[in-house]
Motif scaffolding. Structure first.
Motif, PDB file in Angstrom:
ATOM      1  N   VAL A 196     -34.240   5.338  15.275  1.00  0.00           N
ATOM      2  CA  VAL A 196     -34.932   4.154  15.213  1.00  0.00           C
ATOM      3  C   VAL A 196     -35.568   3.902  13.924  1.00  0.00           C
ATOM      4  N   ARG A 197     -35.249   3.336  13.090  1.00  0.00           N
ATOM      5  CA  ARG A 197     -35.736   2.963  11.690  1.00  0.00           C
ATOM      6  C   ARG A 197     -36.688   1.813  11.516  1.00  0.00           C
ATOM      7  N   ILE A 198     -37.943   2.078  10.868  1.00  0.00           N
ATOM      8  CA  ILE A 198     -39.018   1.369  10.699  1.00  0.00           C
ATOM      9  C   ILE A 198     -39.008   1.285   9.116  1.00  0.00           C
ATOM     10  N   PRO A 206     -30.843   0.688  14.339  1.00  0.00           N
ATOM     11  CA  PRO A 206     -30.810   2.056  14.500  1.00  0.00           C
ATOM     12  C   PRO A 206     -29.904   2.674  13.518  1.00  0.00           C
ATOM     13  N   HIS A 207     -30.083   3.869  12.858  1.00  0.00           N
ATOM     14  CA  HIS A 207     -29.282   4.583  11.961  1.00  0.00           C
ATOM     15  C   HIS A 207     -28.039   5.050  12.710  1.00  0.00           C
ATOM     16  N   ASN A 208     -26.895   4.539  12.007  1.00  0.00           N
ATOM     17  CA  ASN A 208     -25.430   4.517  12.638  1.00  0.00           C
ATOM     18  C   ASN A 208     -24.890   5.955  12.128  1.00  0.00           C
ATOM     19  N   GLU A 210     -25.159   9.774   9.967  1.00  0.00           N
ATOM     20  CA  GLU A 210     -25.834  10.954   9.474  1.00  0.00           C
ATOM     21  C   GLU A 210     -26.370  10.899   8.136  1.00  0.00           C
ATOM     22  N   ASP A 211     -27.424  11.103   7.463  1.00  0.00           N
ATOM     23  CA  ASP A 211     -27.562  11.288   6.172  1.00  0.00           C
ATOM     24  C   ASP A 211     -27.644  12.693   5.842  1.00  0.00           C
ATOM     25  N   ILE A 212     -27.043  13.157   4.796  1.00  0.00           N
ATOM     26  CA  ILE A 212     -26.995  14.651   4.283  1.00  0.00           C
ATOM     27  C   ILE A 212     -27.429  14.666   2.844  1.00  0.00           C
ATOM     28  N   PRO A 285     -30.433  10.493  -3.620  1.00  0.00           N
ATOM     29  CA  PRO A 285     -28.941  11.195  -3.641  1.00  0.00           C
ATOM     30  C   PRO A 285     -28.884  11.778  -2.367  1.00  0.00           C
ATOM     31  N   HIS A 286     -27.768  11.192  -1.383  1.00  0.00           N
ATOM     32  CA  HIS A 286     -27.100  11.918   0.000  1.00  0.00           C
ATOM     33  C   HIS A 286     -26.110  11.048   0.119  1.00  0.00           C
ATOM     34  N   LEU A 287     -25.361  11.652   1.121  1.00  0.00           N
ATOM     35  CA  LEU A 287     -24.047  11.038   1.673  1.00  0.00           C
ATOM     36  C   LEU A 287     -24.631  10.757   3.067  1.00  0.00           C
ATOM     37  N   HIS A 288     -24.197   9.226   3.201  1.00  0.00           N
ATOM     38  CA  HIS A 288     -24.350   8.674   4.669  1.00  0.00           C
ATOM     39  C   HIS A 288     -22.951   8.950   5.296  1.00  0.00           C
ATOM     40  N   TRP A 289     -22.803   9.584   6.354  1.00  0.00           N
ATOM     41  CA  TRP A 289     -21.481   9.963   6.910  1.00  0.00           C
ATOM     42  C   TRP A 289     -21.594   9.332   8.477  1.00  0.00           C
TER      43      TRP A 289
HETATM   44 ZN   LIG Z   1     -27.561   6.563   6.490  1.00  0.00          ZN
END
Ligand SMILES: [Zn+2]
Length: 314
Positions: A196-198, A206-208, A210-212, A285-289
């Protein structure tokens, strides 16, 4: 939004699909399918029951239907196309990947499966229990203009959403993924699926995915074989790639600094399709997968747990 119906006219049969159809036809002429078995369908799970948490992927099997011409499930108004499973020395069966959306309400629902054999059709019914997943709460601080969009940015965002919807309405009618799934980047998981993102104190979607977290410019690999359905440079996702793995199964790679593929390219598992970046709405920097499975937003890491070895389910 996914068009998976056989009758759909919006589905384009790509050149790869045609090649695959030819390959399948060739294979089936070399290995003729066994005669229709009188074995009753033996669903996995217990007494036709399946259960899973929000964001998980369930592997549903229909056995003893070697002569079926089409097997298709319906779950919470979503269509689940089944694919044929080839296992040497065993009767063929059909497998469907059932994605439980991160926001499906906990409860028990019916998965109805239609098995067609020529003109005849029969209906199988399974109970699927959806259990609540405990999602975390994340507090994020972002520049105000990245959270509170002005009119122009809102209009841009809406147009981009529509463009993606249209692009994903087309999908390969054939299953393109084969071997094991590959993690696109190995790094620290910085944004947890379903959290849940605030943002700046306001509750958001909500975050749909994964962030790596990974250094700028790190290689990003395709998690499996597929067709690049669309590449984008959008307000939230930044530079992004949508890979179509067939049968309504998509993976997404966002915030890239560089995209190394084009719309319509064929990619294979592990192929480098871009570089980690911080484009779009990103704090670093990150990947949203992300993964969409027949319309359900599921946990990308659920793919790595799927029991497929060399494309064959146990
Ligand atoms: Zn993300």
């Amino acid at each position: 939004m996914m068009k998976t119906s056989l009758k759909s006219t919006r589905v384009r049969i790509s050149r790869l699909d045609r090649m695959l159809i030819t390959a399948v036809l060739l294979l089936s002429s070399i290995f003729p399918v066994e005669l229709f078995s009188s074995t009753p369908p033996a669903p996995m799970g217990h007494d036709g029951e399946y259960s899973g948490k929000q964001g998980q992927v369930l592997v549903v099997k229909v056995k003893g239907e070697e002569q079926a011409t089409e097997v298709k499930g319906t779950f919470l108004s979503r269509t689940i196309p089944f694919f044929r499973e080839f296992r040497p020395g065993e009767p063929a069966g059909y497998i469907g990947l059932l994605g439980i959306d991160m926001q499906d309400e906990p409860g028990t629902y019916e998965l109805s499966v239609e098995v067609k054999q020529g003109e005849q059709a029969k209906q199988l019914s399974f109970n699927v229990q959806v259990a609540k997943e405990k999602f975390t709460v994340e507090h994020l601080k972002l520049p105000k203009d990245k959270v509170d969009l002005d009119e122009k940015s809102t209009a841009r965002w809406k147009t981009e959403q529509q463009l993606v919807r249209e692009a994903l309405a087309e999908n390969s009618r054939l299953k393109l993924w084969r071997s094991n799934f590959v993690e696109p980047v190995t790094g620290k998981r910085t944004g947890i699926f379903g959290s849940v993102r605030i943002m700046n104190g306001q509750a958001r979607n909500p975050h749909n995915g994964e962030d790596i977290g990974a250094p700028m410019g790190t290689d990003v690999a395709a998690t499996n074989d597929g067709i690049v359905r669309i590449t984008v440079d959008h307000i939230f996702s930044g530079k992004g790639v949508f890979v179509d793995h067939g049968l309504g199964f998509y993976t997404m790679y966002f915030h890239l600094s560089e995209i190394l593929v084009k719309d319509g390219d064929l990619v294979t598992a592990g192929q480098i399709i871009g570089k980690v970046g911080a484009t779009g709405r990103a704090t670093g920097p990150h990947l949203h997968w992300g993964v969409k499975l027949n319309g359900a937003r599921v946990n990308p890491y659920a793919l790595l747990d799927l029991p497929f070895k060399n494309g064959v389910a146990p």
